[in-house]
Design an enzyme around this catalytic site. Structure first.
Site, PDB file in Angstrom:
ATOM      1  CG  ASN A 184       0.126 -33.688-149.720  1.00  0.00           C
ATOM      2  OD1 ASN A 184       0.871 -32.897-149.883  1.00  0.00           O
ATOM      3  ND2 ASN A 184      -1.068 -33.357-150.458  1.00  0.00           N
ATOM      4  CG  ASP A 254      -9.878 -32.163-146.986  1.00  0.00           C
ATOM      5  OD1 ASP A 254      -8.686 -31.795-146.728  1.00  0.00           O
ATOM      6  OD2 ASP A 254     -10.409 -31.978-148.060  1.00  0.00           O
TER       7      ASP A 254
HETATM    8  O1  RIB Z   1      -8.993 -31.336-150.391  1.00  0.00           O
HETATM    9  C1  RIB Z   1      -9.967 -31.730-151.316  1.00  0.00           C
HETATM   10  C2  RIB Z   1     -10.890 -30.425-151.680  1.00  0.00           C
HETATM   11  O2  RIB Z   1      -9.972 -29.401-152.050  1.00  0.00           O
HETATM   12  C3  RIB Z   1     -11.950 -30.451-152.595  1.00  0.00           C
HETATM   13  O3  RIB Z   1     -13.240 -30.562-151.779  1.00  0.00           O
HETATM   14  C4  RIB Z   1     -12.137 -29.006-153.214  1.00  0.00           C
HETATM   15  O4  RIB Z   1     -12.977 -28.254-152.835  1.00  0.00           O
HETATM   16  C5  RIB Z   1     -10.548 -28.390-152.679  1.00  0.00           C
HETATM   17  O5  RIB Z   1     -10.882 -27.320-151.881  1.00  0.00           O
END
Ligand code: RIB
Length: 312
Positions: A184, A254
């Protein structure tokens, strides 16, 4: 659709909703609390699987109830879980403070994730032979990622590294085997020891530094509400987000990465259309609460894409 192997983390996310973060010495009440499955690795794997990709997960959970439930959840998503190791340490936990303005702050106890070894990854070596893309983040030890990316290159898969959580140094041996870096804006700047920016001109000016300092040629920088910036396969561009009301940004990056991994042609010929789809997926995930529960399916993105003629 791609065959993907994720080397990554599996966390139980304890989500605590607060009006705002407490100041030092202050006590505030949590007005809502819930527990979900998350972890950067698992979120990315589920996002790709829900797009229809074939997924293998290499990671670790504890010998506890959370570890058992987590494997069941991934099985249910159609993700191959044979290479999820059982460790003595407890399953990882992330404590997420979600403010009423939609921003989140996360504290992670790595637990079993941090016990994943290069030998565990080596055990999964046969699975690297049949995949197109290998993804990793930095919530498992560098030695495991390093071996995983070596195997990926040995068998001809492309590698995507999400340098999160934020760090100012990634093992050069991992970067040497990274085909696409996806930070990011904060992570992208930290890697260069600079201040974060979403400014197009500044982002373009910094591009040669990724090559010079990190030996990385392809980069996609997610910019939150400002969309994403990319320089992949010689193409430089910017995508803006569709208009969404963000209620929880957990897992947005993600979901973006998992969607990219599912759809990107390993020869990198369809970058713009893939990023458009990933941008829509990230927009959907922030409009709902939680990480894994909020990740959209392929049919949801297909339906949404019809409303955005400039997309897909
Ligand atoms: O990127 C988000 C994630 O970061 C969350 O789900 C948490 O578990 C952390 O690892």
């Amino acid at each position: 659709m791609n065959r993907i192997l994720v080397i990554g983390s599996l966390n139980v996310d304890v989500l605590q909703q607060v009006e705002r973060l407490p100041k030092v010495g202050e006590t505030l009440s949590i007005h809502n609390k819930s527990t979900n499955f998350g972890g950067k690795g698992a979120n990315q794997a589920v996002a790709a699987a829900r797009q229809g990709a074939d997924l293998t997960f290499v990671g670790a959970v504890g010998m506890d109830a959370e570890g058992t439930s987590y494997r069941e959840l991934l099985d249910h998503e159609g993700i191959h879980t044979k290479n999820i190791q059982l460790k003595e340490q407890p399953t990882g936990t992330a404590y997420i403070m979600l403010e009423d303005n939609g921003h989140n702050t996360i504290l992670v106890h790595g637990g079993a994730n941090m016990a994943l070894t290069a030998a565990d990854v080596e055990e999964a070596a046969p699975y690297f032979k049949d995949v197109d893309v290998v993804i990793a983040q930095l919530e498992v030890p560098a030695a495991a990622i390093k071996r995983g990316f070596e195997l990926a290159k040995l068998y001809g898969a492309i590698t995507i590294l999400n340098p999160a959580p934020i760090t100012n140094r990634v093992d050069p041996a991992i970067l040497a085997n990274t085909d696409i870096l996806v930070p990011n804006e904060t992570e992208a700047a930290a890697l260069l020891g600079m201040k974060p920016t979403t400014n197009q001109h500044e982002l373009e000016t910094r591009l040669p530094l990724y090559q010079a300092k990190l030996s990385v040629t392809n980069i996609i920088i997610t910019l939150g509400e400002h969309g994403c910036f990319y320089a992949v396969n010689g193409l430089i561009g910017r995508l803006h987000n569709a208009n969404v009301d963000a209620i929880d940004t957990t897992g947005a990056g993600d979901t973006f990465i998992g969607t990219v991994a599912a759809h990107l042609d390993p020869k990198l010929t369809n970058v713009a259309s893939t990023l458009q789809r990933a941008t829509l997926a990230a927009g959907l995930v922030v409009s709902r609460q939680g990480a894994i529960p909020a990740i959209p399916t392929k049919s949801e993105i297909d339906a949404l894409a019809k409303h955005y003629t400039e997309f897909i």
